[in-house]
Design a protein around this motif. Structure first.
Motif, PDB file in Angstrom:
ATOM      1  N   GLN A 105       0.835  -1.204   0.000  1.00  0.00           N
ATOM      2  CA  GLN A 105       0.000   0.000   0.000  1.00  0.00           C
ATOM      3  C   GLN A 105       0.870   1.255   0.000  1.00  0.00           C
ATOM      4  O   GLN A 105       0.563   2.230  -0.680  1.00  0.00           O
TER       5      GLN A 105
ATOM      6  N   ASN B 290       2.121   1.715  -3.485  1.00  0.00           N
ATOM      7  CA  ASN B 290       1.106   2.119  -4.454  1.00  0.00           C
ATOM      8  C   ASN B 290       0.607   3.535  -4.241  1.00  0.00           C
ATOM      9  O   ASN B 290       0.233   4.210  -5.189  1.00  0.00           O
ATOM     10  N   HIS B 291       0.565   3.986  -2.968  1.00  0.00           N
ATOM     11  CA  HIS B 291      -0.057   5.283  -2.691  1.00  0.00           C
ATOM     12  C   HIS B 291       0.914   6.416  -2.434  1.00  0.00           C
ATOM     13  O   HIS B 291       0.552   7.569  -2.573  1.00  0.00           O
TER      14      HIS B 291
ATOM     15  N   GLU C  21      -2.182   9.327   6.608  1.00  0.00           N
ATOM     16  CA  GLU C  21      -2.233   8.275   5.595  1.00  0.00           C
ATOM     17  C   GLU C  21      -1.454   7.049   6.049  1.00  0.00           C
ATOM     18  O   GLU C  21      -1.893   5.920   5.834  1.00  0.00           O
TER      19      GLU C  21
END
Lengths: 240, 193
Positions: free
Chosen positions: B85, B88-89, B96
């Motif tokens: 994650q 990807n982000h 976050e």
């Protein structure tokens, strides 16, 4: 977000494609069969019960996800031509790229529209994402702004000076967490059973009349999300 | 057909992006029969997925960057899903990180979270458009054209109030230049001017 799924299938190559490289012809057939489709396939396994000394068949439905494209072919078995059919049949072991987010994964999407059922989110290639009202940032309200003829969900954000309404407009980028997935078998049912199926389903809130054949099309794969956490929701709410 | 293993491997967005871009090049070169009825599904899903992925950080990554990222992440003892994650982000705020790392308050101290944000920022390339927008804000402040101050960082209550106030009566040219204001107002601003 994406996973590799190992699959086995028999691919039929028609005779007019025999001049092509087998790999290419098979790759094209597999993509034609699977790309942009939701895989809900049935796996049959056999187990022997020593007590009863006979085979027990059990079928399990595995829910795979939205197939994107072929990753690679791992094994090609021999091709056979069967009597009566000029095409060749080849058993292929291959890996396919499938969109299947894991539980609690954070994802980014755009708001498609709002309805009573909640906020509908889209990612472009995948549309059926729903955030139900109870998973919105609370307190949430559904309002129809008469001037814009729009229906929108909003977050009533409380501060010392009073409540501010943060609207969830169409096209806004939204960050959400996946909480659930729903697979529905949308394969066609026979004409006799169609009416009884419609009445038997408990999930439908309004049972369609028997003569109504235009039933609402259900998505085979739906994601349920939540934005009820700090950091989730519209990006504009949290960005620097 | 028959499913052998429904979770043989998890793919990062970058791997899927690279696969689709290569496939697109391959299909462009071969030329024939791309538009036949059977290929339409593949065309649609490839186009839409590439459109989505090209707007995420994975479009600026490479195999070396991914390898460097995973090696640097090893001492932090994150699970595979958490590292995926982050990759990807490319999170830039503590909020976050807390969303993507489970029980981050117990597993990571504040310095470690800051360290993670710094590592992510350093190794994974960011959006050049977003990073160039910062000097533009400074110029506007000095020029003194605006009648009210820019929306400040939205993480505390006062800032959130300013944001909502701005939503209703935003300076059109501020909306035009600041990429963080919602696109709806920006589009309206461009249409008006």
């Amino acid at each position: 977000m994406f996973v590799l799924v190992e699959m086995v299938d028999t691919v039929r190559i028609p005779p007019w494609s025999f001049q092509r490289q087998l790999n290419e012809a098979i790759a094209e057939e597999l993509n034609k069969k699977l790309a942009n489709k939701v895989c809900v396939c049935v796996c049959v396994c056999v187990c022997l019960t020593t007590l009863l000394q006979r085979f027990l068949w059990s079928s399990v439905v595995y829910n795979v996800g939205l197939c994107i494209c072929l990753y690679d072919i791992t094994k090609l078995e021999d091709s056979y031509i069967f009597p009566g059919d000029g095409a060749s049949h080849t058993k292929v072991h291959f890996r396919y790229v499938v969109f299947h987010p894991f539980l609690d994964e954070i994802m980014l999407g755009k708001i498609k529209y709002c309805s009573q059922e909640g906020v509908h989110v889209t990612m472009g290639f995948f549309d059926d994402i729903l955030i139900p009202p109870e998973s919105l940032q609370q307190p949430a309200k559904f309002s129809s702004r008469s001037d814009e003829a729009e229906q929108v969900w909003l977050w009533e954000y409380e501060t010392d000076e009073g409540a501010h309404d943060l609207y969830m407009d169409q096209g806004e980028e939204i960050r959400f967490r996946v909480t659930d997935e729903v697979f529905v078998d949308t394969s066609p049912t026979g004409p006799a059973t169609a009416a009884t199926d419609a009445q038997a389903q408990p999930g439908q809130s309004t049972a369609p009349p028997a003569e109504d054949t235009g039933e609402k099309k259900e998505a085979p794969y739906t994601l349920i999300g939540t934005i009820c956490e700090p950091g989730l929701g519209l990006l504009s709410w949290w960005n620097n | 057909f028959f499913r052998k293993n429904s979770n043989a491997a998890m793919l990062s967005n970058y791997e899927v992006f690279k696969l689709l871009t290569d496939l697109k090049e391959q299909r462009k070169d071969s030329g024939k029969n791309k538009h036949s009825a059977g290929q339409q599904n593949l065309n649609t899903i490839m186009y839409e997925t590439l459109k989505y992925l090209s707007k995420t950080p994975c479009s600026r990554q490479s195999p070396e960057i991914v390898k460097e990222f995973l090696t640097t992440m090893m001492p932090h003892k994150l699970t595979k899903a958490e590292k995926l994650q982050l990759l990807n982000h490319r999170p830039q705020t503590a909020v976050e990180i807390q969303l993507m790392v489970e029980e981050s308050e117990e597993r990571l101290s504040e310095e470690q979270i800051e360290e993670l944000i710094q590592t992510v920022s350093d190794i994974l390339p960011g959006d050049p458009e977003q990073e160039n927008a910062v000097p533009a804000d400074v110029e506007m402040d000095e020029a003194g054209h605006q009648s009210e101050s820019l929306p400040p960082p939205v993480r505390n209550k006062e800032a959130l109030d300013d944001l909502t106030a701005c939503r209703s009566k935003i300076c059109t040219w501020v909306a035009h230049l600041d990429p963080y204001i919602c696109t709806k107002h920006r589009k309206a601003a461009i249409l008006d001017s």
